[in-house]
Write an enzyme that holds these catalytic residues in place. Structure first.
Site, PDB file in Angstrom:
ATOM      1  N   HIS A 171       0.812  -1.215   0.000  1.00 17.11           N
ATOM      2  CA  HIS A 171       0.000   0.000   0.000  1.00 17.11           C
ATOM      3  C   HIS A 171       0.849   1.270   0.000  1.00 17.11           C
ATOM      4  CE1 HIS A 171      -2.990  -2.680   2.475  1.00 17.11           C
ATOM      5  NE2 HIS A 171      -2.973  -3.012   1.195  1.00 17.11           N
TER       6      HIS A 171
HETATM    7  C1  LIG Z   1      -1.050  -8.062  -3.947  1.00 12.62           C
HETATM    8  C2  LIG Z   1      -1.788  -6.825  -3.516  1.00 12.62           C
HETATM    9  C3  LIG Z   1      -2.946  -6.951  -2.766  1.00 12.62           C
HETATM   10  C4  LIG Z   1      -3.641  -5.807  -2.363  1.00 12.62           C
HETATM   11  N1  LIG Z   1      -4.827  -5.960  -1.690  1.00 12.62           N
HETATM   12  C5  LIG Z   1      -5.574  -4.866  -1.402  1.00 12.62           C
HETATM   13  C6  LIG Z   1      -6.850  -5.016  -0.818  1.00 12.62           C
HETATM   14  O1  LIG Z   1      -7.318  -6.121  -0.580  1.00 12.62           O
HETATM   15  N2  LIG Z   1      -7.556  -3.894  -0.535  1.00 12.62           N
HETATM   16  C7  LIG Z   1      -7.056  -2.639  -0.776  1.00 12.62           C
HETATM   17  O2  LIG Z   1      -7.724  -1.661  -0.424  1.00 12.62           O
HETATM   18  N3  LIG Z   1      -5.858  -2.481  -1.364  1.00 12.62           N
HETATM   19  C8  LIG Z   1      -5.121  -3.558  -1.715  1.00 12.62           C
HETATM   20  N4  LIG Z   1      -3.936  -3.407  -2.363  1.00 12.62           N
HETATM   21  C9  LIG Z   1      -3.501  -2.040  -2.705  1.00 12.62           C
HETATM   22  C10 LIG Z   1      -4.365  -1.365  -3.782  1.00 12.62           C
HETATM   23  O3  LIG Z   1      -4.650  -2.239  -4.837  1.00 12.62           O
HETATM   24  C11 LIG Z   1      -3.627  -0.120  -4.241  1.00 12.62           C
HETATM   25  O4  LIG Z   1      -3.423   0.709  -3.104  1.00 12.62           O
HETATM   26  C12 LIG Z   1      -4.370   0.680  -5.291  1.00 12.62           C
HETATM   27  O5  LIG Z   1      -4.692  -0.086  -6.423  1.00 12.62           O
HETATM   28  C13 LIG Z   1      -3.506   1.870  -5.701  1.00 12.62           C
HETATM   29  O6  LIG Z   1      -4.229   2.660  -6.612  1.00 12.62           O
HETATM   30  P1  LIG Z   1      -3.476   3.723  -7.510  1.00 12.62           P
HETATM   31  O7  LIG Z   1      -4.486   4.355  -8.392  1.00 12.62           O
HETATM   32  O8  LIG Z   1      -2.664   4.583  -6.624  1.00 12.62           O
HETATM   33  O9  LIG Z   1      -2.408   2.904  -8.377  1.00 12.62           O
HETATM   34  P2  LIG Z   1      -2.520   1.518  -9.261  1.00 12.62           P
HETATM   35  O10 LIG Z   1      -3.801   0.861  -8.916  1.00 12.62           O
HETATM   36  O11 LIG Z   1      -1.262   0.843  -9.002  1.00 12.62           O
HETATM   37  O12 LIG Z   1      -2.621   2.084 -10.726  1.00 12.62           O
HETATM   38  C14 LIG Z   1      -1.579   2.768 -11.373  1.00 12.62           C
HETATM   39  C15 LIG Z   1      -1.657   2.466 -12.869  1.00 12.62           C
HETATM   40  O13 LIG Z   1      -0.882   3.432 -13.575  1.00 12.62           O
HETATM   41  C16 LIG Z   1      -0.180   2.794 -14.615  1.00 12.62           C
HETATM   42  N5  LIG Z   1       0.983   3.629 -14.929  1.00 12.62           N
HETATM   43  C17 LIG Z   1       2.060   3.862 -14.132  1.00 12.62           C
HETATM   44  N6  LIG Z   1       2.903   4.711 -14.755  1.00 12.62           N
HETATM   45  C18 LIG Z   1       2.349   5.012 -15.941  1.00 12.62           C
HETATM   46  C19 LIG Z   1       2.757   5.859 -17.030  1.00 12.62           C
HETATM   47  N7  LIG Z   1       3.893   6.571 -16.981  1.00 12.62           N
HETATM   48  N8  LIG Z   1       1.965   5.929 -18.126  1.00 12.62           N
HETATM   49  C20 LIG Z   1       0.788   5.221 -18.180  1.00 12.62           C
HETATM   50  N9  LIG Z   1       0.357   4.406 -17.180  1.00 12.62           N
HETATM   51  C21 LIG Z   1       1.135   4.315 -16.066  1.00 12.62           C
HETATM   52  C22 LIG Z   1       0.174   1.441 -14.041  1.00 12.62           C
HETATM   53  O14 LIG Z   1       0.446   0.505 -15.086  1.00 12.62           O
HETATM   54  C23 LIG Z   1      -1.079   1.112 -13.256  1.00 12.62           C
HETATM   55  O15 LIG Z   1      -2.012   0.395 -14.049  1.00 12.62           O
HETATM   56  C24 LIG Z   1      -3.179  -4.511  -2.733  1.00 12.62           C
HETATM   57  C25 LIG Z   1      -1.991  -4.392  -3.463  1.00 12.62           C
HETATM   58  C26 LIG Z   1      -1.301  -5.530  -3.854  1.00 12.62           C
HETATM   59  C27 LIG Z   1      -0.022  -5.372  -4.649  1.00 12.62           C
END
Ligand SMILES: Cc1cc2nc3c(=O)[nH]c(=O)nc-3n(C[C@H](O)[C@H](O)[C@H](O)COP(=O)(O)OP(=O)(O)OC[C@H]3O[C@@H](n4cnc5c(N)ncnc54)[C@H](O)[C@@H]3O)c2cc1C
Ligand code: SF4
Length: 471
Positions: A408
């Site tokens: 996270h």
């Molecule tokens: C194994 C695992 C289990 C988890 N379980 C839970 C859970 O049960 N409940 C919960 O609340 N949270 C959980 N989490 C955490 C949660 O999924 C994340 O906190 C959340 O998805 C983060 O959201 P975000 O939008 O910050 O980033 P992400 O969901 O990581 O999305 C970022 C996206 O941006 C894309 N990207 C990055 N750089 C670029 C670029 N330069 N150009 C274009 N695209 C780009 C990436 O490819 C990615 O698809 C878990 C995480 C993991 C790894």
């Protein structure tokens, strides 16, 4: 160079980007969404960790922090971002955390959790899908009078196959790639996959004017960055944007799992991997949450080698496993190293002691449920037997003694009304670059103590509403 025009360009389709894209498109704005990863429909998900780690995770899930101890920090890279591979656990932002954000950062956030949860179909795990692994913890905790419960998750038709971290082959997990992204495109958003954005363009007056990467340029007067808490600060830094503590303030919710050996068969791979929690120590920043997976995952995850590893795996059917997650007080940082992130994080000694305390409670729970032996991932602590936790309690646990992971990452472009504390203002706009916003884990000001996806989604929905009102 292919050039597109939009009202808003959204970078990333994870928890933040997908929600922002859908809400903006449904409000009638022309939206282009750019995602570095690919679209993976359920029929392409094999549930084999070895294959899926390579397909669905950035760098095959092998990203690690530099520090003491080094911590593996897996990130999804796909349509749906990390929600495609997460456990589906859904917690709202705790009230005391929202109160702290108001007091310390001047953030008046009315987050609409009901709306997000309705989109994701958040429901409590039914006991019959929770698995024996969770049932043993439930029984032990009940015998000790500890509070806990079945987790709430975003699923529809979950069959308890136990492979959430490798993508849901049943199509049951309601990750944002299966919920928000299709609604965004149905409302007219254009989705480009396999596009990594590297440049953020600005005009002479300091306003954002678009983004560019991999042969695609999107001209847009508004840009929402949602590349996640590790890549958003790198993208800003390599474009020399973002003032204040950019990349600092990284919290990660360090986590790890302990194992117990029972006389009965547990088959921890049967049932929902993360189905039950014990929050008896939540007030001290310690959460116990289920974590499980198929046998090949178990073989990779057990921090033992040689004979000890062999003995544990020979008894794999009788092993139970449960996680301890800490609401961290330490902070790390992310820096841009030639376009790639360098993640620095040292576990705070106080947080190491929290793990010790969490394991001690977990060991007592397992012994109350009949465990024969408990193995904790702390160097120098022998397997605990006969209900005796003395060797664990007597240990002087230092950060370097722990084997940890983290799932996270948060806070690297923190929002705050105070310019000295926040890279973003209270509207999630990047200070110094008007029209440029952040809607991902980077914006979250502090560690939460609970899993963050619902918080990130609710923040992104709020930002989208704000932008739609101003258009
Ligand atoms: C194994 C695992 C289990 C988890 N379980 C839970 C859970 O049960 N409940 C919960 O609340 N949270 C959980 N989490 C955490 C949660 O999924 C994340 O906190 C959340 O998805 C983060 O959201 P975000 O939008 O910050 O980033 P992400 O969901 O990581 O999305 C970022 C996206 O941006 C894309 N990207 C990055 N750089 C670029 C670029 N330069 N150009 C274009 N695209 C780009 C990436 O490819 C990615 O698809 C878990 C995480 C993991 C790894
Ligand atoms: S337990 Fe299986 S069916 Fe349920 S969400 Fe996870 S992968 Fe999908």
């Amino acid at each position: 160079m292919r050039t597109l025009h939009a009202d808003v360009a959204v970078v990333g389709t994870g928890a933040g980007g997908a929600v922002a894209a859908k809400e903006l498109a449904e409000a009638g704005l022309r939206v282009v969404v750019l995602e570095e990863g690919d679209w993976h429909p359920p029929q392409t998900l094999t549930a084999r960790p070895r294959d899926m780690l390579v397909e669905l995770y950035r760098d095959a899930g092998q990203i690690a922090t530099v520090g003491t101890p080094p911590i593996v920090l897996p990130l999804g890279r796909a349509v749906g971002g990390t929600t495609l591979v997460n456990s589906g656990t859904c917690f709202r932002t705790p009230r005391h955390v929202l109160d702290a954000w108001r007091a310390d950062d001047g953030l008046e956030l009315e987050l609409d959790f009901d709306r997000v949860e309705a989109e994701l179909n958040v429901v409590e795990v039914p006991p019959q899908l929770a698995g024996r692994n969770a049932e043993l913890v439930r029984q032990g905790a009940a015998r000790l009078g500890l509070s806990g419960g079945y987790l709430r998750r975003n699923v529809r038709g979950c069959v308890g196959s136990g492979v959430c971290a490798y993508g849901c082959p049943a199509g049951a997990k309601q990750h944002v790639g299966a919920t928000y992204v299709p609604k965004a495109t149905a409302a007219g958003a254009e989705l480009l996959t396999g596009v990594r954005i590297r440049r953020i363009h600005t005009a002479r007056d300091g306003r954002v004017s678009g983004v560019e990467g991999d042969g695609v340029r999107v001209q847009a007067p508004r840009v929402v960055l949602a590349a996640g808490a590790i890549h958003t600060p790198v993208l800003l830094a390599r474009n020399r944007l973002g003032r204040g503590p950019l990349g600092d303030n990284l919290s990660i919710h360090p986590a790890t799992a302990a194992r117990a050996r029972f006389d009965e068969e547990v088959r921890l791979w049967d049932g929902v991997p993360q189905s039950y929690y014990v929050d008896a120590l939540a007030g001290e920043g310690i959460m116990l949450e289920g974590i499980a997976g198929p046998p090949d995952y178990l073989a990779m995850a057990i921090p033992k080698h040689g004979r000890e590893h062999r003995d544990l795996m020979l008894d794999a059917r009788r092993l139970a496993q449960f996680g301890v997650m800490v609401h961290d007080t330490g902070r790390g940082r992310v820096r841009n190293l030639l376009g790639r992130p360098l993640i620095r994080y040292d576990l705070a000694p106080a947080d190491a002691r929290r793990f010790q305390r969490g394991f001690e409670l977990l060991a007592r729970i397992w012994f109350a449920a009949g465990a024969r032996e408990v193995v904790v991932p702390i160097a120098g602590v022998p397997p605990l037997r006969d209900g005796d936790t003395t060797p664990l309690r007597a240990a002087h646990v230092r950060p370097r003694d722990l084997t940890l992971m983290a799932f996270h990452p948060l806070g690297t472009a923190r929002a705050s009304a105070d310019p000295a504390r926040g890279v973003l203002d209270a509207d999630l706009q990047v200070r110094g670059t008007s029209g440029l916003y952040v809607a991902d884990g980077a914006a979250v000001p502090t560690s939460l103590g609970v899993n963050p996806q619902i918080t990130i989604m609710a923040l992104a929905a709020r930002l989208a509403q704000h932008l739609a009102c101003r258009s």
